[in-house]
Design a protein around this motif. Structure first.
Motif, mmCIF file in Angstrom:
data_model
loop_
_atom_site.group_PDB
_atom_site.id
_atom_site.type_symbol
_atom_site.label_atom_id
_atom_site.label_comp_id
_atom_site.label_asym_id
_atom_site.label_seq_id
_atom_site.Cartn_x
_atom_site.Cartn_y
_atom_site.Cartn_z
ATOM 1 N N VAL A 32 -5.517 2.512 8.630
ATOM 2 C CA VAL A 32 -5.542 3.823 7.996
ATOM 3 C C VAL A 32 -6.182 4.817 8.951
ATOM 4 O O VAL A 32 -7.269 4.571 9.480
ATOM 5 N N LYS A 33 -5.480 5.915 9.200
ATOM 6 C CA LYS A 33 -6.007 6.996 10.032
ATOM 7 C C LYS A 33 -5.737 8.309 9.329
ATOM 8 O O LYS A 33 -4.606 8.569 8.917
ATOM 9 N N LYS A 34 -6.783 9.100 9.155
ATOM 10 C CA LYS A 34 -6.691 10.402 8.478
ATOM 11 C C LYS A 34 -6.043 10.276 7.115
ATOM 12 O O LYS A 34 -5.158 11.036 6.753
ATOM 13 N N ARG A 35 -6.469 9.244 6.355
ATOM 14 C CA ARG A 35 -6.030 8.975 4.985
ATOM 15 C C ARG A 35 -4.553 8.598 4.879
ATOM 16 O O ARG A 35 -3.962 8.625 3.812
ATOM 17 N N LYS A 36 -3.914 8.254 6.004
ATOM 18 C CA LYS A 36 -2.509 7.844 6.003
ATOM 19 C C LYS A 36 -2.378 6.436 6.571
ATOM 20 O O LYS A 36 -3.108 6.039 7.469
ATOM 21 N N LEU A 37 -1.423 5.681 6.044
ATOM 22 C CA LEU A 37 -1.142 4.332 6.504
ATOM 23 C C LEU A 37 -0.330 4.407 7.798
ATOM 24 O O LEU A 37 0.681 5.105 7.862
ATOM 25 N N PRO A 53 0.816 -1.210 0.000
ATOM 26 C CA PRO A 53 0.000 0.000 0.000
ATOM 27 C C PRO A 53 0.849 1.261 0.000
ATOM 28 O O PRO A 53 1.986 1.268 0.466
ATOM 29 N N LYS A 54 0.295 2.325 -0.538
ATOM 30 C CA LYS A 54 0.962 3.625 -0.497
ATOM 31 C C LYS A 54 0.926 4.125 0.944
ATOM 32 O O LYS A 54 0.114 3.689 1.750
ATOM 33 N N SER A 55 1.775 5.077 1.271
ATOM 34 C CA SER A 55 1.797 5.594 2.642
ATOM 35 C C SER A 55 0.714 6.635 2.865
ATOM 36 O O SER A 55 0.331 6.901 3.995
ATOM 37 N N LYS A 56 0.196 7.220 1.772
ATOM 38 C CA LYS A 56 -0.844 8.236 1.900
ATOM 39 C C LYS A 56 -1.797 8.114 0.716
ATOM 40 O O LYS A 56 -1.380 7.851 -0.410
ATOM 41 N N CYS A 57 -3.079 8.295 0.975
ATOM 42 C CA CYS A 57 -4.079 8.239 -0.083
ATOM 43 C C CYS A 57 -4.007 9.512 -0.915
ATOM 44 O O CYS A 57 -3.994 10.612 -0.378
ATOM 45 N N CYS A 58 -3.964 9.351 -2.236
ATOM 46 C CA CYS A 58 -3.866 10.522 -3.105
ATOM 47 C C CYS A 58 -5.244 10.961 -3.611
ATOM 48 O O CYS A 58 -5.359 11.963 -4.300
ATOM 49 N N SER A 59 -6.291 10.188 -3.299
ATOM 50 C CA SER A 59 -7.689 10.455 -3.654
ATOM 51 C C SER A 59 -7.886 10.715 -5.146
ATOM 52 O O SER A 59 -8.624 11.607 -5.542
ATOM 53 N N ASP A 60 -7.198 9.926 -5.981
ATOM 54 C CA ASP A 60 -7.403 9.985 -7.431
ATOM 55 C C ASP A 60 -8.699 9.282 -7.800
ATOM 56 O O ASP A 60 -9.179 8.418 -7.095
ATOM 57 N N LYS A 61 -9.257 9.662 -8.913
ATOM 58 C CA LYS A 61 -10.435 8.982 -9.466
ATOM 59 C C LYS A 61 -10.041 8.409 -10.796
ATOM 60 O O LYS A 61 -9.535 9.157 -11.640
ATOM 61 N N PRO A 62 -10.213 7.156 -11.097
ATOM 62 C CA PRO A 62 -10.632 6.089 -10.184
ATOM 63 C C PRO A 62 -9.501 5.732 -9.219
ATOM 64 O O PRO A 62 -8.336 5.956 -9.515
ATOM 65 N N ALA A 63 -9.874 5.160 -8.086
ATOM 66 C CA ALA A 63 -8.896 4.838 -7.047
ATOM 67 C C ALA A 63 -7.908 3.790 -7.547
ATOM 68 O O ALA A 63 -8.284 2.847 -8.228
ATOM 69 N N CYS A 64 -6.645 3.964 -7.206
ATOM 70 C CA CYS A 64 -5.618 3.019 -7.629
ATOM 71 C C CYS A 64 -5.690 1.751 -6.766
ATOM 72 O O CYS A 64 -6.331 1.735 -5.720
ATOM 73 N N LYS A 65 -5.031 0.702 -7.194
ATOM 74 C CA LYS A 65 -5.070 -0.577 -6.483
ATOM 75 C C LYS A 65 -4.232 -0.559 -5.221
ATOM 76 O O LYS A 65 -4.403 -1.402 -4.359
ATOM 77 N N ARG A 66 -3.322 0.403 -5.092
ATOM 78 C CA ARG A 66 -2.445 0.482 -3.918
ATOM 79 C C ARG A 66 -2.960 1.457 -2.861
ATOM 80 O O ARG A 66 -2.304 1.686 -1.853
ATOM 81 N N CYS A 67 -4.123 2.027 -3.069
ATOM 82 C CA CYS A 67 -4.692 2.997 -2.124
ATOM 83 C C CYS A 67 -4.947 2.301 -0.783
ATOM 84 O O CYS A 67 -5.620 1.268 -0.745
#
Length: 53
Positions: free
Chosen positions: A35-40, A5-19
């Motif tokens: 996940v807390k506050k969009r961070k791993l 997983p990524k360390s932080k959600c980038c909130s792209d559309k469509p969501a990536c597989k590593r979100c």
């Protein structure tokens, strides 16, 4: 092996597989992470809860 997983959600559309949010939703997030506050973040050992299988 599933993608890490990524360390932080980038909130792209469509969501990536590593979100991390998508991985948590699907149940593919590695054990010991959440996940807390969009961070791993790593879960402390005392905060882990065993899920009855």
């Amino acid at each position: 092996m599933p993608p890490k997983p990524k360390s932080k959600c980038c909130s792209d559309k469509p969501a990536c597989k590593r979100c991390p949010i998508q991985m948590m939703k699907k149940g593919t997030l590695p054990e010991g992470y959440t996940v807390k506050k969009r961070k791993l973040v790593k879960v402390k050992k005392k905060d882990r809860v065993k899920i009855a299988a």
